[in-house]
Scaffold this active site. Structure first.
Site, PDB file in Angstrom:
ATOM      1  N   ALA A  53      35.420  32.988  37.675  1.00 56.28           N
ATOM      2  CA  ALA A  53      36.477  31.477  37.425  1.00 56.28           C
ATOM      3  C   ALA A  53      37.187  31.091  39.158  1.00 56.28           C
ATOM      4  O   ALA A  53      37.112  30.229  39.465  1.00 56.28           O
ATOM      5  CB  ALA A  53      37.769  32.072  36.651  1.00 56.28           C
ATOM      6  N   GLU A  73      44.296  38.594  45.233  1.00 58.78           N
ATOM      7  CA  GLU A  73      43.785  39.330  43.900  1.00 58.78           C
ATOM      8  C   GLU A  73      44.653  41.210  44.350  1.00 58.78           C
ATOM      9  O   GLU A  73      44.769  40.939  45.037  1.00 58.78           O
ATOM     10  CB  GLU A  73      42.002  39.366  44.517  1.00 58.78           C
ATOM     11  CG  GLU A  73      41.272  40.920  43.909  1.00 58.78           C
ATOM     12  CD  GLU A  73      41.551  41.050  42.504  1.00 58.78           C
ATOM     13  OE1 GLU A  73      41.136  39.889  42.024  1.00 58.78           O
ATOM     14  OE2 GLU A  73      41.722  41.690  41.577  1.00 58.78           O
ATOM     15  N   ASN A  81      36.425  42.098  36.550  1.00 57.40           N
ATOM     16  CA  ASN A  81      35.362  42.218  35.458  1.00 57.40           C
ATOM     17  C   ASN A  81      33.937  41.653  35.750  1.00 57.40           C
ATOM     18  O   ASN A  81      32.968  42.188  36.079  1.00 57.40           O
ATOM     19  CB  ASN A  81      35.091  41.625  33.953  1.00 57.40           C
ATOM     20  CG  ASN A  81      36.285  42.476  33.183  1.00 57.40           C
ATOM     21  OD1 ASN A  81      36.421  44.303  34.133  1.00 57.40           O
ATOM     22  ND2 ASN A  81      37.115  42.268  32.311  1.00 57.40           N
ATOM     23  N   GLY A  86      27.367  42.147  33.648  1.00 61.06           N
ATOM     24  CA  GLY A  86      25.400  42.830  33.450  1.00 61.06           C
ATOM     25  C   GLY A  86      24.707  41.278  33.889  1.00 61.06           C
ATOM     26  O   GLY A  86      23.532  41.920  33.889  1.00 61.06           O
ATOM     27  N   GLY A  87      25.527  40.507  34.908  1.00 53.80           N
ATOM     28  CA  GLY A  87      24.872  39.407  35.353  1.00 53.80           C
ATOM     29  C   GLY A  87      23.881  38.500  34.580  1.00 53.80           C
ATOM     30  O   GLY A  87      22.666  38.336  34.585  1.00 53.80           O
ATOM     31  N   ARG A 332      27.401  40.218  18.156  1.00 51.57           N
ATOM     32  CA  ARG A 332      28.201  40.963  18.269  1.00 51.57           C
ATOM     33  C   ARG A 332      29.728  42.292  17.440  1.00 51.57           C
ATOM     34  O   ARG A 332      29.359  42.885  17.205  1.00 51.57           O
ATOM     35  CB  ARG A 332      29.092  41.712  19.921  1.00 51.57           C
ATOM     36  CG  ARG A 332      28.173  40.918  20.928  1.00 51.57           C
ATOM     37  CD  ARG A 332      28.662  41.285  22.241  1.00 51.57           C
ATOM     38  NE  ARG A 332      28.109  40.231  23.363  1.00 51.57           N
ATOM     39  CZ  ARG A 332      28.303  40.176  24.642  1.00 51.57           C
ATOM     40  NH1 ARG A 332      30.197  40.511  25.045  1.00 51.57           N
ATOM     41  NH2 ARG A 332      27.134  40.325  25.619  1.00 51.57           N
ATOM     42  N   GLU A 472      38.551  34.272  31.696  1.00 51.31           N
ATOM     43  CA  GLU A 472      38.847  35.133  30.053  1.00 51.31           C
ATOM     44  C   GLU A 472      40.370  35.427  29.600  1.00 51.31           C
ATOM     45  O   GLU A 472      40.816  35.493  28.652  1.00 51.31           O
ATOM     46  CB  GLU A 472      37.834  36.863  30.106  1.00 51.31           C
ATOM     47  CG  GLU A 472      37.987  37.531  28.463  1.00 51.31           C
ATOM     48  CD  GLU A 472      37.452  38.620  29.163  1.00 51.31           C
ATOM     49  OE1 GLU A 472      37.097  39.253  30.286  1.00 51.31           O
ATOM     50  OE2 GLU A 472      37.836  40.003  28.420  1.00 51.31           O
ATOM     51  N   ILE A 488      29.719  34.134  31.571  1.00 50.24           N
ATOM     52  CA  ILE A 488      29.815  33.210  32.577  1.00 50.24           C
ATOM     53  C   ILE A 488      29.657  32.075  33.123  1.00 50.24           C
ATOM     54  O   ILE A 488      30.694  31.402  33.935  1.00 50.24           O
ATOM     55  CB  ILE A 488      27.965  34.396  33.899  1.00 50.24           C
ATOM     56  CG1 ILE A 488      28.349  35.761  33.047  1.00 50.24           C
ATOM     57  CG2 ILE A 488      28.042  33.474  35.146  1.00 50.24           C
ATOM     58  CD1 ILE A 488      27.242  36.733  34.202  1.00 50.24           C
TER      59      ILE A 488
HETATM   60  C1  LIG Z   1      31.190  45.094  31.860  1.00 53.44           C
HETATM   61  C2  LIG Z   1      30.831  43.717  31.957  1.00 53.44           C
HETATM   62  C3  LIG Z   1      29.778  43.280  31.503  1.00 53.44           C
HETATM   63  C4  LIG Z   1      29.410  41.910  30.985  1.00 53.44           C
HETATM   64  N1  LIG Z   1      28.535  41.398  31.107  1.00 53.44           N
HETATM   65  C5  LIG Z   1      28.573  40.148  31.276  1.00 53.44           C
HETATM   66  C6  LIG Z   1      27.850  39.243  30.776  1.00 53.44           C
HETATM   67  O1  LIG Z   1      26.036  40.245  31.455  1.00 53.44           O
HETATM   68  N2  LIG Z   1      27.434  37.555  30.974  1.00 53.44           N
HETATM   69  C7  LIG Z   1      28.280  38.001  30.497  1.00 53.44           C
HETATM   70  O2  LIG Z   1      28.625  36.336  30.177  1.00 53.44           O
HETATM   71  N3  LIG Z   1      29.222  37.971  30.287  1.00 53.44           N
HETATM   72  C8  LIG Z   1      29.675  39.479  30.797  1.00 53.44           C
HETATM   73  N4  LIG Z   1      30.986  39.936  30.893  1.00 53.44           N
HETATM   74  C9  LIG Z   1      31.879  39.171  30.395  1.00 53.44           C
HETATM   75  C10 LIG Z   1      32.836  38.462  31.481  1.00 53.44           C
HETATM   76  O3  LIG Z   1      32.534  39.101  32.865  1.00 53.44           O
HETATM   77  C11 LIG Z   1      33.999  38.550  31.926  1.00 53.44           C
HETATM   78  O4  LIG Z   1      34.432  37.650  30.563  1.00 53.44           O
HETATM   79  C12 LIG Z   1      34.052  37.742  33.164  1.00 53.44           C
HETATM   80  O5  LIG Z   1      33.630  38.688  34.241  1.00 53.44           O
HETATM   81  C13 LIG Z   1      35.423  37.576  33.120  1.00 53.44           C
HETATM   82  O6  LIG Z   1      35.736  36.345  34.534  1.00 53.44           O
HETATM   83  P1  LIG Z   1      37.203  35.881  34.754  1.00 53.44           P
HETATM   84  O7  LIG Z   1      36.855  35.454  36.441  1.00 53.44           O
HETATM   85  O8  LIG Z   1      37.865  35.280  33.607  1.00 53.44           O
HETATM   86  O9  LIG Z   1      38.374  37.127  35.340  1.00 53.44           O
HETATM   87  P2  LIG Z   1      37.419  38.580  35.983  1.00 53.44           P
HETATM   88  O10 LIG Z   1      36.357  38.569  36.612  1.00 53.44           O
HETATM   89  O11 LIG Z   1      38.311  40.122  35.159  1.00 53.44           O
HETATM   90  O12 LIG Z   1      38.612  38.523  37.084  1.00 53.44           O
HETATM   91  C14 LIG Z   1      39.630  38.684  37.416  1.00 53.44           C
HETATM   92  C15 LIG Z   1      41.191  39.016  38.418  1.00 53.44           C
HETATM   93  O13 LIG Z   1      41.875  39.379  38.639  1.00 53.44           O
HETATM   94  C16 LIG Z   1      42.716  40.401  38.516  1.00 53.44           C
HETATM   95  N5  LIG Z   1      43.879  39.973  38.457  1.00 53.44           N
HETATM   96  C17 LIG Z   1      44.514  39.930  36.959  1.00 53.44           C
HETATM   97  N6  LIG Z   1      45.618  40.388  36.809  1.00 53.44           N
HETATM   98  C18 LIG Z   1      46.351  39.437  38.638  1.00 53.44           C
HETATM   99  C19 LIG Z   1      47.329  39.963  38.973  1.00 53.44           C
HETATM  100  N7  LIG Z   1      48.786  39.697  38.488  1.00 53.44           N
HETATM  101  N8  LIG Z   1      47.540  39.488  40.372  1.00 53.44           N
HETATM  102  C20 LIG Z   1      46.234  39.106  40.490  1.00 53.44           C
HETATM  103  N9  LIG Z   1      45.116  38.826  40.580  1.00 53.44           N
HETATM  104  C21 LIG Z   1      45.061  39.523  39.370  1.00 53.44           C
HETATM  105  C22 LIG Z   1      42.168  41.048  38.544  1.00 53.44           C
HETATM  106  O14 LIG Z   1      42.369  42.080  39.214  1.00 53.44           O
HETATM  107  C23 LIG Z   1      40.313  40.821  38.515  1.00 53.44           C
HETATM  108  O15 LIG Z   1      39.452  40.865  39.763  1.00 53.44           O
HETATM  109  C24 LIG Z   1      30.721  41.773  31.028  1.00 53.44           C
HETATM  110  C25 LIG Z   1      32.258  41.807  30.768  1.00 53.44           C
HETATM  111  C26 LIG Z   1      31.874  43.127  31.268  1.00 53.44           C
HETATM  112  C27 LIG Z   1      33.686  44.056  31.859  1.00 53.44           C
END
Ligand SMILES: Cc1cc2nc3c(=O)[nH]c(=O)nc-3n(C[C@H](O)[C@H](O)[C@H](O)COP(=O)(O)OP(=O)(O)OC[C@H]3O[C@@H](n4cnc5c(N)ncnc54)[C@H](O)[C@@H]3O)c2cc1C
Lengths: 505, 120
Positions: A53, A73, A81, A86-87, A332, A472, A488
């Site tokens: 995101a 970050e 995450n 899993g890509g 799931r 998320e 994703i």
């Molecule tokens: C192992 C795994 C496999 C997955 N596989 C899939 C898949 O294949 N396909 C799919 O669609 N979804 C998958 N998911 C779900 C998906 O990856 C996550 O929902 C998604 O990556 C979330 O993205 P995001 O940008 O919202 O947050 P994130 O990628 O989690 O990034 C959030 C970031 O914010 C940072 N952060 C948190 N709090 C703070 C703060 N207070 N100050 C500064 N930074 C902070 C964190 O450290 C992190 O780096 C998977 C999840 C996991 C855990």
């Protein structure tokens, strides 16, 4: 509501931070007033979190003319995450679907998601995301992401619509996006923990307080920096699956003993801070466990992607009975619940196994890893499997024969599994086997946003000025249970949406 | 300070490169820095009270060279700790290596790969 009320309600600490005071405890985190504050830094757009995101938002912001955007970050490494995911990326009407002659549409994808959401998903947002998923996929490809030349059909999806990166990992997307961010001029700053908002008199978000340099779990490390964000703040901090207290407050069964697939930084404090500001909490108790995880390795490991790929042409067997116990490609929640019910005579967890023909399993590169790192095993006979996992042989043999008859007929009389993807794929020796046990994986809940990625205020129902959220950390979009590979597109599309909203595009 | 205490109370045996340097642990090949009391080389000040910045090691060590030295082949290509699948070359050195404490490779959180030449 008048302004005075508003400020008291938000537990305003006036002037604190203006002197650069270091706050000792994270519980101190609350919004402070912008009035007379000393700004240490100034940006147009402040993005918190460097997952899908945040990264997508950064790139989109520059595309729409943003001159100063920084991604903060808190961890030492970027990607959250997203970098360990899993890509798997679902989108309708894609080039690969056209090439393979698969009939799909925004409507069909949304319908699949609504079903898994069990009546409480946000149809409007799902439709917005599905409608732009292909653009998001394109953004990753433009940045250099590479995908396998085939599509997968994941649990709960009615057609194959899921791309997967060639490295079978979200890093195949976050790394290209990160490079793209650096190339186009998005500033990235690690060890930067968001601790609270800075508000104007009218209650709009004017900036944020960042603790820098922050060392994870050392809450006193670094100093507080006040950052002004003239166009807005995007909170893209992901879920809270690693925050055991918070997840247990929602679901007491999710104790520290239950495994978790998430990165360590998935602790949710920025989401809580938005609630303090007045954001609407939605569906916090819907915390999803991944039914493809293995008790034999940490986190997501290798088995998860292996199982996701193989479930359509495999059987999952209860070791106590030697029988199948679920539709291997149900959504799931259905599968995780079914696995958790697999117990020995004394009621203790007895992880079920998944049996796959090696000939089919080896089609995906994770098979080699699973065998190499000892988290899955190859067997020449059902006898050997029965012996190893203490399964009654006769029922197991019967079950395999019965299932193979369903493959032949194209109709699963036992659990109604869609057999389209299992055509001619009989369970036959040699076999590969992995053990299954759910791990806490994804938070469906979070703050409520609208289709502009604006965070809504629980008192007024209107957008909180200057505050956006994506990924998320948002709640309610998927309802009770999110379908695999649908995060994703959600993270990317909503990140891009937030950037466009802030740039008035 | 905390880090030093941890180092001494740790039951893990440090690799041979991590040895007592006067009152604290340090790397044998950094010995000069200790005998000459050059804390500032990494910490920026002579009497440090906080961690050295992430770029300290990079004053002498090059990530690119390290990545070459630890390069892996075939299906292990992306298991190169200095240029890995998830984070490329971006992992700050001290996430895996502690100058004064025993550490474990970050990869260990999820993976069972072996890093036989790893210096704690
Ligand atoms: C192992 C795994 C496999 C997955 N596989 C899939 C898949 O294949 N396909 C799919 O669609 N979804 C998958 N998911 C779900 C998906 O990856 C996550 O929902 C998604 O990556 C979330 O993205 P995001 O940008 O919202 O947050 P994130 O990628 O989690 O990034 C959030 C970031 O914010 C940072 N952060 C948190 N709090 C703070 C703060 N207070 N100050 C500064 N930074 C902070 C964190 O450290 C992190 O780096 C998977 C999840 C996991 C855990």
């Amino acid at each position: 509501m008048n302004k005075i009320d508003f400020l008291t309600r938000r537990n305003f600490i006036k002037g604190l931070g203006a002197t650069g005071v270091v706050f000792a405890a994270p519980s101190m985190a609350t919004a402070i007033a912008a009035d007379g504050i000393h700004w240490d830094e100034q940006v147009e757009m402040a993005i918190i979190g460097s997952g899908f995101a945040g990264l997508a938002a950064g790139i989109e912001a520059i595309k729409h003319g943003c001159k100063a955007v920084t991604i903060y970050e808190k961890m030492a490494v970027y990607g959250g995450n997203s970098a360990i995911n899993g890509g798997l990326f679902a989108a309708p009407n894609t080039p690969l679907q056209q090439q393979k002659g698969i009939n799909d549409s925004v409507d069909i994808m949304v319908a699949d998601q609504l079903k898994s959401g069990r009546g409480v998903a946000d149809e409007k947002l799902l439709r917005h995301i599905a409608s732009h998923a292909r653009d998001a996929l394109q953004m990753t490809i433009d940045a250099g992401a590479e995908y396998y030349p085939y599509l997968q059909q994941l649990g709960g999806h009615s057609v194959p619509r899921t791309y997967q990166t060639k490295v079978s990992c979200g890093a195949g997307i976050t790394q290209p996006l990160l490079h793209e961010c650096r190339k186009v001029g998005v500033t990235l700053q690690n060890r930067s923990k968001f601790e609270g908002f800075i508000l104007t008199k009218e209650g709009a978000v004017a900036g944020i307080r960042i603790r820098y340099p922050y060392y994870f779990e050392d809450e006193n490390s670094g100093n507080i920096v006040n950052i002004r964000a003239s166009k807005g703040v995007l909170v893209a901090t992901g879920g809270f699956a690693q925050n055991v207290n918070l997840r247990m407050a929602q679901d007491p069964t999710l104790t520290a003993e239950v495994g978790c697939t998430n990165a360590k930084g998935a602790t949710g404090e920025a989401m809580l801070e938005m609630f303090r500001l007045g954001a609407v909490p939605v569906h916090l108790a819907y915390i999803q466990s991944g039914p493809w995880a293995s008790p034999d390795e940490g986190g997501f490991g290798y088995v998860s992607n292996y199982a996701i790929f193989n479930f359509p042409h495999s059987i999952a067997v209860n070791c106590l009975t030697g029988k199948r116990f679920m539709n291997e490609i149900a959504d799931r929640k259905t599968r995780a619940d079914a696995e958790l019910a697999c117990r020995d005579a004394a009621g203790k967890p007895l992880p079920p196994i998944m049996i796959t023909s090696y000939a089919h399993a080896k089609e995906h590169p994770t098979c080699e890893k699973v065998l190499k790192y000892g988290v899955g095993w190859k067997f020449d006979s059902l006898q050997a499997i029965a012996k190893r996992f203490n399964i009654p042989l006769q029922p197991l043999q019967q079950q395999v024969d019965e299932y193979n008859a369903y493959v032949k007929a194209g109709d699963d009389k036992q659990f109604g599994k869609s057999m389209a993807k299992a055509k001619d794929m009989y369970i036959a020796a040699p076999y590969t086997v992995v053990r299954l046990w759910p791990k806490v994986h994804y938070c469906q809940g979070g703050v409520q946003v609208n289709a502009n990625a604006e965070v809504l205020d629980s008192n007024t129902g209107k957008a909180i000025k200057g505050l956006y959220a994506a990924g998320e950390v948002c709640g309610g979009i998927h309802g009770v249970s999110r379908l695999g590979s649908c995060s994703i597109p959600e993270c990317m599309v909503m990140g891009m949406t937030a950037a466009r909203s802030m740039m008035g595009a | 300070m905390m880090a030093m205490l941890l180092a001494f109370s740790s039951t893990v045996v440090a690799g041979e490169t991590l040895v007592a340097q006067g009152k604290i642990l340090g790397r044998s090949y950094h010995q000069q820095l200790y005998t000459q009391h050059k804390c500032a080389a990494c910490h920026g000040v002579d009497k440090p009270s906080s961690r050295a910045p992430d770029n300290s090691c990079l004053k002498c060590h090059s990530v690119d060279k390290l990545a070459q030295q630890t390069a892996r082949q075939g299906d292990e290509l992306w298991q190169n700790p200095h240029n890995n699948l998830h984070y490329g070359k971006d992992v700050p050195c001290t996430e895996c290596h502690g100058e004064h404490v025993v550490k474990q490779p970050l990869c260990k959180d999820c993976h069972t790969f072996k890093f036989s030449n790893f210096k704690e």
